[in-house]
Every structure is written in C-alpha cells, then in structure tokens.
Write a protein that holds these residues in place. Structure first.
Motif, mmCIF file in Angstrom:
data_model
loop_
_atom_site.group_PDB
_atom_site.id
_atom_site.type_symbol
_atom_site.label_atom_id
_atom_site.label_comp_id
_atom_site.label_asym_id
_atom_site.label_seq_id
_atom_site.Cartn_x
_atom_site.Cartn_y
_atom_site.Cartn_z
ATOM 1 N N LYS A 91 -3.628 -6.680 11.866
ATOM 2 C CA LYS A 91 -4.600 -6.647 12.958
ATOM 3 C C LYS A 91 -5.985 -6.516 12.349
ATOM 4 C CE LYS A 91 -1.597 -4.829 16.510
ATOM 5 N NZ LYS A 91 -1.338 -3.880 17.566
ATOM 6 N N THR A 92 -6.803 -7.524 12.556
ATOM 7 C CA THR A 92 -8.148 -7.470 11.989
ATOM 8 C C THR A 92 -9.125 -6.973 13.051
ATOM 9 O OG1 THR A 92 -8.505 -9.818 12.479
ATOM 10 C CG2 THR A 92 -7.676 -9.247 10.284
ATOM 11 N N SER A 93 -10.237 -6.415 12.591
ATOM 12 C CA SER A 93 -11.175 -5.782 13.517
ATOM 13 C C SER A 93 -12.552 -6.439 13.526
ATOM 14 C CB SER A 93 -11.321 -4.298 13.167
ATOM 15 O OG SER A 93 -11.719 -4.151 11.816
ATOM 16 N N SER A 94 -12.745 -7.461 12.693
ATOM 17 C CA SER A 94 -14.026 -8.167 12.730
ATOM 18 C C SER A 94 -13.797 -9.651 12.476
ATOM 19 C CB SER A 94 -15.013 -7.587 11.713
ATOM 20 O OG SER A 94 -14.455 -7.627 10.433
ATOM 21 N N ARG A 95 -14.841 -10.448 12.652
ATOM 22 C CA ARG A 95 -14.669 -11.907 12.540
ATOM 23 C C ARG A 95 -14.217 -12.302 11.137
ATOM 24 N NH1 ARG A 95 -17.232 -17.085 11.859
ATOM 25 N NH2 ARG A 95 -16.055 -18.503 13.191
ATOM 26 N N VAL A 96 -14.861 -11.731 10.137
ATOM 27 C CA VAL A 96 -14.470 -12.004 8.757
ATOM 28 C C VAL A 96 -14.077 -10.686 8.112
ATOM 29 C CG1 VAL A 96 -15.205 -12.918 6.538
ATOM 30 C CG2 VAL A 96 -16.038 -13.971 8.644
ATOM 31 N N GLN A 97 -12.891 -10.666 7.513
ATOM 32 C CA GLN A 97 -12.391 -9.413 6.947
ATOM 33 C C GLN A 97 -11.332 -9.723 5.886
ATOM 34 O OE1 GLN A 97 -10.849 -6.863 9.996
ATOM 35 N NE2 GLN A 97 -10.319 -5.225 8.596
ATOM 36 N N PHE A 98 -11.438 -9.038 4.767
ATOM 37 C CA PHE A 98 -10.421 -9.150 3.718
ATOM 38 C C PHE A 98 -9.575 -7.878 3.762
ATOM 39 C CE2 PHE A 98 -11.625 -12.735 0.816
ATOM 40 C CZ PHE A 98 -12.626 -13.256 1.618
ATOM 41 N N VAL A 99 -8.272 -8.056 3.939
ATOM 42 C CA VAL A 99 -7.370 -6.910 4.071
ATOM 43 C C VAL A 99 -6.424 -6.886 2.869
ATOM 44 C CG1 VAL A 99 -5.645 -5.790 5.527
ATOM 45 C CG2 VAL A 99 -7.470 -7.156 6.591
ATOM 46 N N ASP A 100 -6.442 -5.797 2.141
ATOM 47 C CA ASP A 100 -5.557 -5.639 0.978
ATOM 48 C C ASP A 100 -4.127 -5.388 1.470
ATOM 49 O OD1 ASP A 100 -4.189 -4.955 -1.326
ATOM 50 O OD2 ASP A 100 -5.758 -3.623 -2.083
ATOM 51 N N ILE A 101 -3.236 -6.343 1.238
ATOM 52 C CA ILE A 101 -1.850 -6.223 1.709
ATOM 53 C C ILE A 101 -0.877 -6.041 0.537
ATOM 54 C CG2 ILE A 101 -2.223 -7.477 3.873
ATOM 55 C CD1 ILE A 101 -0.950 -9.952 2.506
ATOM 56 N N THR A 102 -1.413 -5.687 -0.630
ATOM 57 C CA THR A 102 -0.587 -5.558 -1.834
ATOM 58 C C THR A 102 0.574 -4.578 -1.648
ATOM 59 O OG1 THR A 102 -2.622 -5.898 -3.091
ATOM 60 C CG2 THR A 102 -0.670 -5.238 -4.335
ATOM 61 N N SER A 103 0.294 -3.429 -1.048
ATOM 62 C CA SER A 103 1.347 -2.410 -0.915
ATOM 63 C C SER A 103 2.482 -2.912 -0.026
ATOM 64 C CB SER A 103 0.761 -1.103 -0.384
ATOM 65 O OG SER A 103 0.220 -1.291 0.898
ATOM 66 N N TYR A 104 2.154 -3.686 1.000
ATOM 67 C CA TYR A 104 3.194 -4.244 1.886
ATOM 68 C C TYR A 104 4.060 -5.244 1.115
ATOM 69 C CZ TYR A 104 0.251 -2.302 5.559
ATOM 70 O OH TYR A 104 -0.479 -1.450 6.342
ATOM 71 N N ILE A 105 3.417 -6.091 0.318
ATOM 72 C CA ILE A 105 4.156 -7.091 -0.465
ATOM 73 C C ILE A 105 5.064 -6.382 -1.466
ATOM 74 C CG2 ILE A 105 3.961 -9.099 -2.002
ATOM 75 C CD1 ILE A 105 2.629 -9.508 0.751
ATOM 76 N N ARG A 106 4.528 -5.346 -2.095
ATOM 77 C CA ARG A 106 5.298 -4.587 -3.084
ATOM 78 C C ARG A 106 6.536 -3.962 -2.435
ATOM 79 N NH1 ARG A 106 1.134 -2.065 -5.873
ATOM 80 N NH2 ARG A 106 1.233 -3.667 -7.455
ATOM 81 N N ARG A 107 6.356 -3.382 -1.251
ATOM 82 C CA ARG A 107 7.465 -2.753 -0.528
ATOM 83 C C ARG A 107 8.535 -3.782 -0.157
ATOM 84 N NH1 ARG A 107 4.598 -0.053 3.780
ATOM 85 N NH2 ARG A 107 3.299 0.731 2.121
ATOM 86 N N ILE A 108 8.106 -4.945 0.312
ATOM 87 C CA ILE A 108 9.059 -5.999 0.704
ATOM 88 C C ILE A 108 9.824 -6.486 -0.523
ATOM 89 C CG2 ILE A 108 9.202 -8.405 1.487
ATOM 90 C CD1 ILE A 108 6.904 -7.679 3.466
#
Ligand code: ZN
Length: 131
Positions: A7-24
């Motif tokens: 879920k992003t909160s602004s028009r342009v946003q970079f979200v670090d998803i590394t921990s989610y990928i690592r968990r999967i």
C-alpha cells in the motif's frame, strides 16, 4: 507463487520489500535457485539498489522526475504517461540468486517496489525456482 500487497501513500514512492522477499524465500525451503520478483502493473516497477542510505533512493526518484516530468507532450489520455515511462525504465521484474537458503544480495543492496502513480494498493508476485 506468493503475493505481497504493497500500500503506497504518495504518487511516487520507493518501498523496500527485501525483508518480505527474504521471508518468502526462506518459507519456500529453496536451498539453491532463483527468486523471481514480478510486478503486474504498468505504472510501477522493481529495482535493486542501495538500501543503506535513503538518499540514494531520494536521488533516483528526484532524477527520474527531472528527466520525465508529470506534465509534458504526452499522447496517453489518462494523464499518467510519466508513470508508464518510469515503470518501463525500472522494469517489471528482478531475479535474485538463492544460495545455501539465503538471498545473494550485496551488503548494501535492497529490493525496491517503485510506485509511480500512487497512492494505490499494489501486488508483487514472488516465485521460487530450483536450479
Ligand atoms: Zn495510463
């Protein structure tokens, strides 16, 4: 296949998803192979870059916005051509090697979901492949 909801909160946003990928990747039980991270959207992308200093992502976003402004000589009637172009530049997928059950990322590297037309609720698909 696993799916992450971002879920992003602004028009342009970079979200670090590394921990989610690592968990999967850990949950998959994969010891050696590849994890494919895929964004099924036309105005969002994926990139791997420095996660240690947030100024790197700030600069990346800032430079992209300078090169590809919101307003411009675009034909696409939806008004989000800049988002489509930025998404194509980042790409819609990334592949990460898994070795000894660990993601092979550099010390400073992280996996970023790149929002270019938010705020929205987005999906990121993750699939592990044995090699
Ligand atoms: Zn569009």
């Amino acid at each position: 296949m696993d799916t992450i909801t971002v879920k992003t909160s602004s028009r342009v946003q970079f979200v670090d998803i590394t921990s989610y990928i690592r968990r999967i990747a850990e949950k998959s039980g994969l010891t050696d192979g590849i994890v494919l991270v895929y964004v099924p959207h036309t105005t969002a992308g994926i990139t791997i870059n420095e996660a240690a200093d947030p100024d790197v992502v700030f600069d990346l976003n800032n430079k992209l916005s300078q090169l590809i402004p919101c307003e411009g000589m675009y034909r696409h009637a939806e008004g989000n051509s800049d988002a489509h172009i930025k998404a194509s530049l980042m790409g819609s997928s990334a592949q990460i090697i898994v070795s000894d059950s660990k993601l092979v990322l550099g010390v400073w590297q992280g996996v970023f979901f790149c929002e270019f037309d938010g705020p929205r609720t987005r999906k990121v698909h993750v699939k592990s492949f044995l090699c």
